[in-house]
Enzyme design. Structure first.
Site, PDB file in Angstrom:
ATOM      1  N   GLU A 227      62.355 -15.105  64.363  1.00  0.00           N
ATOM      2  CA  GLU A 227      63.423 -16.077  64.593  1.00  0.00           C
ATOM      3  C   GLU A 227      63.498 -16.602  66.027  1.00  0.00           C
ATOM      4  O   GLU A 227      63.727 -17.804  66.257  1.00  0.00           O
ATOM      5  CB  GLU A 227      64.782 -15.463  64.213  1.00  0.00           C
ATOM      6  CG  GLU A 227      65.007 -15.327  62.716  1.00  0.00           C
ATOM      7  CD  GLU A 227      64.543 -13.989  62.158  1.00  0.00           C
ATOM      8  OE1 GLU A 227      65.038 -13.579  61.108  1.00  0.00           O
ATOM      9  OE2 GLU A 227      63.663 -13.369  62.792  1.00  0.00           O
TER      10      GLU A 227
ATOM     11  N   ASP B 211      64.064 -20.509  53.790  1.00  0.00           N
ATOM     12  CA  ASP B 211      63.259 -21.658  53.376  1.00  0.00           C
ATOM     13  C   ASP B 211      63.381 -22.761  54.420  1.00  0.00           C
ATOM     14  O   ASP B 211      64.360 -23.505  54.450  1.00  0.00           O
ATOM     15  CB  ASP B 211      63.735 -22.152  52.012  1.00  0.00           C
ATOM     16  CG  ASP B 211      62.816 -23.194  51.409  1.00  0.00           C
ATOM     17  OD1 ASP B 211      62.063 -23.825  52.172  1.00  0.00           O
ATOM     18  OD2 ASP B 211      62.861 -23.396  50.189  1.00  0.00           O
TER      19      ASP B 211
END
Length: 255
Positions: free
Chosen positions: A134, A70
């Site tokens: 990422e 999140d």
């Protein structure tokens, strides 16, 4: 326990867990990790009906399975929190005394791929996509990679991490991240459950404990293989089932 981020139903030896943060793309927050850990701990035993939980099914929405961590929470707090509880949730899916199944219809990203890679069986529909984004943010999927490498191998996980773009369900199936590619995961789940429901929880637990240490090294693995084999045949229930089959030609689950 009251669940804020998940929908949970349990019965007949099956626990179904549905990500339930649709407005946030089913992103992983601290509350979800706590809830998941509590549910999987309960799945070590029996459900409310007294039947041992032998199968855990996790699923997301039609468009998004799980978008990963999140970012709203990270932006607000300036930190991501301790990664160990989430890693332990994935390890519970990978090594717990039940068969874990992921049903993927839509996008799985970052930590969502961690949930997928940790499961024993992954069933996906054609629109599903799997990505590790990422590195675009200066991060890398350190906690996802042990589970992903176990499924697809070092180089495929390395390439997927470097490229940061989602791979198709077909490519994920070719790499081993997805076990079954189908048109309808619900229908395919029924087919799987028809077979998996015959497995006894003690056998699943014993097998997964062994499989967690099995590396395919014939010399290093010999001692644990022999010990596991002997433990199986030391189980009176196993011997009783074999004797019953020999004398009555009935499988263990047959009345």
């Amino acid at each position: 326990m009251t669940y804020e981020t998940l929908q949970v139903s349990t019965g007949d030896g099956i626990c179904r867990i549905v990500f339930d943060r649709p407005a946030a793309g089913n992103a992983i927050n601290a509350r979800m990790i706590v809830e998941f850990a509590a549910i999987l701990a309960q799945c070590e035993g029996a459900g409310p009906d007294g039947v041992p939980i032998a199968i855990v099914v996790i699923e997301g929405g039609d468009d998004v399975f799980c978008a990963g961590g999140d970012f709203d929470a990270v932006a607000a707090d300036g930190a991501a929190g301790d990664p160990e509880p989430l890693y332990d949730v994935w390890r519970a899916l990978a090594e717990g005394p039940f068969v874990s199944i992921a049903l993927v219809r839509g996008r799985a990203n970052a930590g969502g791929v961690g949930f997928v890679a940790a499961c024993d069986i992954v069933i996906a529909e054609e629109p599903a996509r799997f990505g590790l984004s990422e590195l675009l943010f200066g991060l890398f999927p350190a906690c996802v990679l042990p589970f992903l490498v176990r499924r697809v191998g070092h180089q495929r996980a390395h390439y997927m991490t470097l490229m940061t773009r989602p791979v198709s369900a077909a490519d994920a199936a070719a790499s081993g991240l997805v076990d079954v590619l189908c048109d309808d995961v619900a229908r395919e789940l029924v087919r799987h459950l028809d077979r998996l429901k015959h497995l006894r929880k003690p056998a699943i637990a014993r097998y997964k404990t062994y499989m967690a240490t099995c590396r395919g090294d014939l010399d290093a693995g010999k001692a644990s293989a022999l010990a596991a084999n002997r433990a199986c045949f030391d189980d009176p229930a196993v011997i009783a089932g074999i004797r019953r089959y020999v004398t009555e030609l009935k499988l263990p689950w047959e009345a």
